[in-house]
Scaffold this motif. Structure first.
Motif, PDB file in Angstrom:
ATOM      1  N   VAL A  13       3.302  -5.580  -9.586  1.00 57.16           N
ATOM      2  CA  VAL A  13       2.182  -4.667  -9.867  1.00 57.16           C
ATOM      3  C   VAL A  13       0.910  -5.158  -9.188  1.00 57.16           C
ATOM      4  O   VAL A  13       0.139  -4.367  -8.622  1.00 57.16           O
ATOM      5  CB  VAL A  13       1.970  -4.530 -11.394  1.00 57.16           C
ATOM      6  CG1 VAL A  13       0.631  -3.862 -11.697  1.00 57.16           C
ATOM      7  CG2 VAL A  13       3.109  -3.740 -12.019  1.00 57.16           C
ATOM      8  N   GLN A  14       0.676  -6.475  -9.208  1.00 54.99           N
ATOM      9  CA  GLN A  14      -0.529  -7.017  -8.589  1.00 54.99           C
ATOM     10  C   GLN A  14      -0.495  -6.885  -7.073  1.00 54.99           C
ATOM     11  O   GLN A  14      -1.532  -6.644  -6.431  1.00 54.99           O
ATOM     12  CB  GLN A  14      -0.716  -8.482  -8.984  1.00 54.99           C
ATOM     13  CG  GLN A  14      -2.085  -9.035  -8.611  1.00 54.99           C
ATOM     14  CD  GLN A  14      -3.223  -8.263  -9.251  1.00 54.99           C
ATOM     15  OE1 GLN A  14      -3.261  -8.103 -10.470  1.00 54.99           O
ATOM     16  NE2 GLN A  14      -4.154  -7.762  -8.436  1.00 54.99           N
ATOM     17  N   VAL A  15       0.691  -7.044  -6.486  1.00 58.01           N
ATOM     18  CA  VAL A  15       0.815  -6.814  -5.042  1.00 58.01           C
ATOM     19  C   VAL A  15       0.407  -5.379  -4.717  1.00 58.01           C
ATOM     20  O   VAL A  15      -0.362  -5.120  -3.776  1.00 58.01           O
ATOM     21  CB  VAL A  15       2.238  -7.093  -4.548  1.00 58.01           C
ATOM     22  CG1 VAL A  15       2.399  -6.664  -3.082  1.00 58.01           C
ATOM     23  CG2 VAL A  15       2.592  -8.567  -4.684  1.00 58.01           C
ATOM     24  N   CYS A  16       0.928  -4.435  -5.494  1.00 60.54           N
ATOM     25  CA  CYS A  16       0.565  -3.023  -5.290  1.00 60.54           C
ATOM     26  C   CYS A  16      -0.945  -2.827  -5.391  1.00 60.54           C
ATOM     27  O   CYS A  16      -1.563  -2.163  -4.546  1.00 60.54           O
ATOM     28  CB  CYS A  16       1.267  -2.144  -6.317  1.00 60.54           C
ATOM     29  SG  CYS A  16       3.056  -1.956  -6.078  1.00 60.54           S
ATOM     30  N   ALA A  17      -1.547  -3.407  -6.419  1.00 57.49           N
ATOM     31  CA  ALA A  17      -2.979  -3.228  -6.645  1.00 57.49           C
ATOM     32  C   ALA A  17      -3.793  -3.793  -5.491  1.00 57.49           C
ATOM     33  O   ALA A  17      -4.774  -3.174  -5.039  1.00 57.49           O
ATOM     34  CB  ALA A  17      -3.389  -3.891  -7.958  1.00 57.49           C
ATOM     35  N   ASP A  18      -3.404  -4.963  -4.984  1.00 57.53           N
ATOM     36  CA  ASP A  18      -4.172  -5.580  -3.906  1.00 57.53           C
ATOM     37  C   ASP A  18      -3.990  -4.842  -2.585  1.00 57.53           C
ATOM     38  O   ASP A  18      -4.935  -4.757  -1.785  1.00 57.53           O
ATOM     39  CB  ASP A  18      -3.781  -7.052  -3.767  1.00 57.53           C
ATOM     40  CG  ASP A  18      -4.368  -7.911  -4.877  1.00 57.53           C
ATOM     41  OD1 ASP A  18      -5.160  -7.373  -5.685  1.00 57.53           O
ATOM     42  OD2 ASP A  18      -4.028  -9.101  -4.953  1.00 57.53           O
ATOM     43  N   VAL A  19      -2.798  -4.328  -2.351  1.00 52.86           N
ATOM     44  CA  VAL A  19      -2.590  -3.527  -1.140  1.00 52.86           C
ATOM     45  C   VAL A  19      -3.413  -2.246  -1.223  1.00 52.86           C
ATOM     46  O   VAL A  19      -3.979  -1.790  -0.226  1.00 52.86           O
ATOM     47  CB  VAL A  19      -1.093  -3.213  -0.925  1.00 52.86           C
ATOM     48  CG1 VAL A  19      -0.910  -2.199   0.208  1.00 52.86           C
ATOM     49  CG2 VAL A  19      -0.315  -4.494  -0.602  1.00 52.86           C
ATOM     50  N   MET A  20      -3.512  -1.678  -2.406  1.00 54.94           N
ATOM     51  CA  MET A  20      -4.300  -0.454  -2.584  1.00 54.94           C
ATOM     52  C   MET A  20      -5.774  -0.674  -2.231  1.00 54.94           C
ATOM     53  O   MET A  20      -6.416   0.179  -1.629  1.00 54.94           O
ATOM     54  CB  MET A  20      -4.205   0.025  -4.037  1.00 54.94           C
ATOM     55  CG  MET A  20      -2.871   0.658  -4.405  1.00 54.94           C
ATOM     56  SD  MET A  20      -2.583   2.244  -3.569  1.00 54.94           S
ATOM     57  CE  MET A  20      -3.897   3.251  -4.248  1.00 54.94           C
TER      58      MET A  20
END
Length: 225
Positions: free
Chosen positions: A210-217
Protein backbone atom coordinates in the motif's frame (compact mmCIF):
# COMPACT_ATOMS: atom_id res chain seq x y z
CA UNK A 1 -14.02 -69.41 -5.22
CA UNK A 2 -13.58 -67.05 -8.12
CA UNK A 3 -16.65 -65.06 -7.10
CA UNK A 4 -15.28 -64.71 -3.57
CA UNK A 5 -12.09 -63.23 -4.96
CA UNK A 6 -14.06 -60.77 -7.05
CA UNK A 7 -16.11 -59.70 -4.04
CA UNK A 8 -13.00 -59.21 -1.95
CA UNK A 9 -11.39 -57.14 -4.72
CA UNK A 10 -14.49 -54.95 -4.99
CA UNK A 11 -14.58 -54.45 -1.22
CA UNK A 12 -10.87 -53.62 -1.18
CA UNK A 13 -11.31 -51.01 -3.93
CA UNK A 14 -14.30 -49.53 -2.13
CA UNK A 15 -12.30 -49.20 1.09
CA UNK A 16 -9.48 -47.53 -0.82
CA UNK A 17 -11.93 -45.09 -2.37
CA UNK A 18 -13.40 -44.21 1.02
CA UNK A 19 -9.92 -43.71 2.51
CA UNK A 20 -8.91 -41.54 -0.45
CA UNK A 21 -11.97 -39.31 -0.07
CA UNK A 22 -11.42 -39.05 3.68
CA UNK A 23 -7.80 -38.02 3.20
CA UNK A 24 -8.78 -35.43 0.57
CA UNK A 25 -11.38 -33.91 2.90
CA UNK A 26 -8.84 -33.74 5.71
CA UNK A 27 -6.24 -32.14 3.42
CA UNK A 28 -8.72 -29.58 2.12
CA UNK A 29 -9.80 -28.67 5.66
CA UNK A 30 -6.20 -28.37 6.86
CA UNK A 31 -5.16 -26.11 3.99
CA UNK A 32 -8.26 -23.95 4.40
CA UNK A 33 -6.95 -22.90 7.82
CA UNK A 34 -4.05 -20.99 6.21
CA UNK A 35 -5.71 -17.56 6.61
CA UNK A 36 -7.61 -18.21 9.86
CA UNK A 37 -5.63 -15.64 11.87
CA UNK A 38 -5.92 -12.93 9.21
CA UNK A 39 -9.61 -12.34 8.53
CA UNK A 40 -9.91 -9.47 11.03
CA UNK A 41 -7.45 -7.44 8.95
CA UNK A 42 -9.93 -6.93 6.12
CA UNK A 43 -12.98 -4.73 5.76
CA UNK A 44 -14.42 -7.57 3.75
CA UNK A 45 -12.99 -10.80 2.40
CA UNK A 46 -13.86 -13.83 0.31
CA UNK A 47 -12.06 -17.16 0.52
CA UNK A 48 -12.13 -19.55 -2.45
CA UNK A 49 -10.68 -23.04 -2.69
CA UNK A 50 -10.68 -25.49 -5.58
CA UNK A 51 -10.77 -29.13 -4.48
CA UNK A 52 -7.72 -29.68 -2.22
CA UNK A 53 -5.78 -26.67 -3.52
CA UNK A 54 -4.57 -23.94 -1.18
CA UNK A 55 -7.23 -21.27 -0.59
CA UNK A 56 -7.07 -17.84 -2.18
CA UNK A 57 -8.22 -14.69 -0.38
CA UNK A 58 -9.66 -11.61 -2.06
CA UNK A 59 -10.91 -8.63 -0.13
CA UNK A 60 -10.55 -5.01 0.88
CA UNK A 61 -7.69 -3.73 3.03
CA UNK A 62 -7.33 -0.06 3.98
CA UNK A 63 -9.72 0.80 1.18
CA UNK A 64 -7.73 -1.14 -1.44
CA UNK A 65 -8.77 -4.22 -3.38
CA UNK A 66 -6.29 -6.97 -2.54
CA UNK A 67 -5.63 -10.54 -3.63
CA UNK A 68 -3.50 -13.04 -1.71
CA UNK A 69 -2.61 -16.39 -3.27
CA UNK A 70 -0.28 -19.13 -1.99
CA UNK A 71 1.94 -20.81 -4.58
CA UNK A 72 3.80 -24.09 -4.16
CA UNK A 73 7.22 -24.03 -5.80
CA UNK A 74 8.59 -27.56 -6.15
CA UNK A 75 10.28 -27.27 -9.54
CA UNK A 76 13.81 -26.59 -8.30
CA UNK A 77 16.16 -29.59 -8.53
CA UNK A 78 17.54 -30.66 -5.15
CA UNK A 79 15.72 -27.78 -3.52
CA UNK A 80 13.24 -28.12 -0.66
CA UNK A 81 9.89 -26.74 -1.92
CA UNK A 82 8.59 -23.38 -0.77
CA UNK A 83 5.12 -22.05 -0.18
CA UNK A 84 5.24 -18.56 -1.63
CA UNK A 85 2.70 -15.91 -0.78
CA UNK A 86 1.73 -13.63 -3.68
CA UNK A 87 0.27 -10.42 -2.23
CA UNK A 88 -1.33 -7.99 -4.69
CA UNK A 89 -2.69 -4.51 -3.97
CA UNK A 90 -4.75 -3.21 -6.87
CA UNK A 91 -4.60 0.50 -7.57
CA UNK A 92 -4.34 2.57 -10.75
CA UNK A 93 -0.88 4.15 -10.71
CA UNK A 94 0.42 7.09 -12.78
CA UNK A 95 3.01 5.07 -14.71
CA UNK A 96 2.80 3.46 -18.11
CA UNK A 97 5.57 0.94 -17.58
CA UNK A 98 6.18 -2.29 -15.71
CA UNK A 99 9.19 -3.02 -13.52
CA UNK A 100 9.94 -6.33 -11.83
CA UNK A 101 12.57 -6.84 -9.12
CA UNK A 102 13.45 -10.47 -8.47
CA UNK A 103 15.86 -11.72 -5.81
CA UNK A 104 18.12 -14.74 -6.31
CA UNK A 105 16.74 -15.65 -9.73
CA UNK A 106 17.00 -19.37 -10.52
CA UNK A 107 15.19 -19.34 -13.88
CA UNK A 108 12.50 -21.52 -12.29
CA UNK A 109 10.24 -18.70 -11.08
CA UNK A 110 7.13 -19.76 -12.99
CA UNK A 111 5.06 -17.15 -11.13
CA UNK A 112 7.21 -14.22 -12.26
CA UNK A 113 6.70 -12.15 -15.43
CA UNK A 114 10.43 -11.30 -15.57
CA UNK A 115 11.21 -13.54 -18.56
CA UNK A 116 8.61 -11.71 -20.64
CA UNK A 117 10.03 -8.23 -19.96
CA UNK A 118 12.52 -7.18 -22.64
CA UNK A 119 14.75 -4.64 -20.83
CA UNK A 120 17.41 -5.62 -18.29
CA UNK A 121 17.94 -2.73 -15.88
CA UNK A 122 21.21 -2.28 -13.99
CA UNK A 123 20.76 -2.72 -10.25
CA UNK A 124 21.36 0.57 -8.37
CA UNK A 125 24.52 0.24 -6.31
CA UNK A 126 22.78 0.81 -2.97
CA UNK A 127 20.18 -1.89 -3.54
CA UNK A 128 20.55 -5.44 -2.20
CA UNK A 129 22.73 -7.75 -4.25
CA UNK A 130 21.61 -10.83 -6.19
CA UNK A 131 18.73 -8.87 -7.69
CA UNK A 132 17.51 -9.04 -11.28
CA UNK A 133 15.54 -6.04 -12.55
CA UNK A 134 13.50 -6.40 -15.72
CA UNK A 135 11.18 -3.84 -17.31
CA UNK A 136 9.37 -2.99 -20.50
CA UNK A 137 11.18 0.34 -20.96
CA UNK A 138 14.49 2.08 -20.11
CA UNK A 139 15.45 2.89 -16.54
CA UNK A 140 14.97 6.62 -17.11
CA UNK A 141 11.23 6.01 -17.51
CA UNK A 142 10.87 3.98 -14.29
CA UNK A 143 10.15 5.16 -10.71
CA UNK A 144 13.40 3.78 -9.29
CA UNK A 145 14.01 6.72 -6.94
CA UNK A 146 10.51 6.42 -5.50
CA UNK A 147 10.94 2.67 -5.07
CA UNK A 148 14.39 2.96 -3.47
CA UNK A 149 13.41 2.88 0.25
CA UNK A 150 10.78 0.22 -0.33
CA UNK A 151 13.15 -2.07 -2.19
CA UNK A 152 15.79 -1.73 0.53
CA UNK A 153 13.28 -2.51 3.26
CA UNK A 154 11.49 -5.39 1.57
CA UNK A 155 14.55 -7.22 0.25
CA UNK A 156 16.44 -6.83 3.52
CA UNK A 157 14.33 -9.83 4.56
CA UNK A 158 15.90 -13.01 3.11
CA UNK A 159 12.43 -14.46 2.55
CA UNK A 160 11.47 -11.62 0.19
CA UNK A 161 11.47 -12.82 -3.40
CA UNK A 162 9.83 -10.36 -5.78
CA UNK A 163 8.32 -6.89 -6.12
CA UNK A 164 6.33 -6.07 -9.26
CA UNK A 165 5.07 -2.54 -9.94
CA UNK A 166 2.71 -1.80 -12.83
CA UNK A 167 0.07 0.75 -13.74
CA UNK A 168 -2.47 -1.59 -12.10
CA UNK A 169 -0.83 -1.82 -8.67
CA UNK A 170 1.87 -3.63 -6.69
CA UNK A 171 2.59 -7.30 -6.16
CA UNK A 172 4.98 -8.84 -3.64
CA UNK A 173 6.09 -12.46 -3.40
CA UNK A 174 7.33 -13.75 -0.05
CA UNK A 175 8.31 -17.17 1.29
CA UNK A 176 5.65 -18.04 3.85
CA UNK A 177 6.75 -21.61 4.61
CA UNK A 178 9.30 -24.23 3.67
CA UNK A 179 8.33 -27.87 3.18
CA UNK A 180 9.38 -30.58 5.62
CA UNK A 181 12.89 -31.47 4.49
CA UNK A 182 12.96 -35.12 5.60
CA UNK A 183 9.58 -35.94 4.05
CA UNK A 184 10.55 -34.29 0.79
CA UNK A 185 13.89 -36.06 0.56
CA UNK A 186 12.33 -39.45 1.27
CA UNK A 187 8.89 -39.18 -0.36
CA UNK A 188 9.62 -36.41 -2.90
CA UNK A 189 6.43 -34.74 -1.73
CA UNK A 190 5.98 -31.16 -0.56
CA UNK A 191 4.37 -31.27 2.89
CA UNK A 192 3.73 -28.02 4.77
CA UNK A 193 2.61 -29.08 8.22
CA UNK A 194 0.47 -26.72 10.29
CA UNK A 195 0.87 -23.97 7.69
CA UNK A 196 -0.70 -20.82 9.11
CA UNK A 197 -0.15 -17.20 8.20
CA UNK A 198 0.47 -14.86 11.15
CA UNK A 199 -1.66 -11.73 10.94
CA UNK A 200 1.44 -9.63 11.63
CA UNK A 201 3.15 -10.97 8.50
CA UNK A 202 0.17 -10.44 6.22
CA UNK A 203 -0.38 -6.94 7.62
CA UNK A 204 3.27 -6.05 7.08
CA UNK A 205 3.25 -7.20 3.45
CA UNK A 206 0.00 -5.40 2.73
CA UNK A 207 1.18 -2.21 4.41
CA UNK A 208 4.39 -2.24 2.38
CA UNK A 209 2.52 -2.72 -0.88
CA UNK A 210 0.00 0.00 0.00
CA UNK A 211 2.83 2.40 0.83
CA UNK A 212 4.56 1.69 -2.47
CA UNK A 213 1.30 2.58 -4.23
CA UNK A 214 0.95 5.77 -2.21
CA UNK A 215 4.50 6.93 -2.91
CA UNK A 216 4.24 6.19 -6.62
CA UNK A 217 1.01 8.19 -6.69
CA UNK A 218 2.66 11.27 -5.22
CA UNK A 219 6.26 10.82 -6.33
CA UNK A 220 8.43 11.54 -9.34
CA UNK A 221 7.85 8.40 -11.37
CA UNK A 222 10.81 9.11 -13.65
CA UNK A 223 13.43 9.62 -10.94
CA UNK A 224 16.56 7.48 -10.67
CA UNK A 225 17.87 5.70 -7.60
Amino acid sequence: MQSTGIVLAVVFLAVLAVMHQRDRRALRAERRKLFDACFALFERHRLTQDAVAWPVLAGTYDGHEVHIAPLVDDVGFRKVPSLWLRVTVKRALPMSGTVDMLARAQNTEFYSPADGLPVRVATPHAWPGQMTIKADRPAAQLPLAVLDPHVKRFFADPRAKEMLVTQHGVRMVYQAHGAGRSEYLVLRRAVFRDARLPATLVRSLLDQAVQVCADVMKGDVHGQA
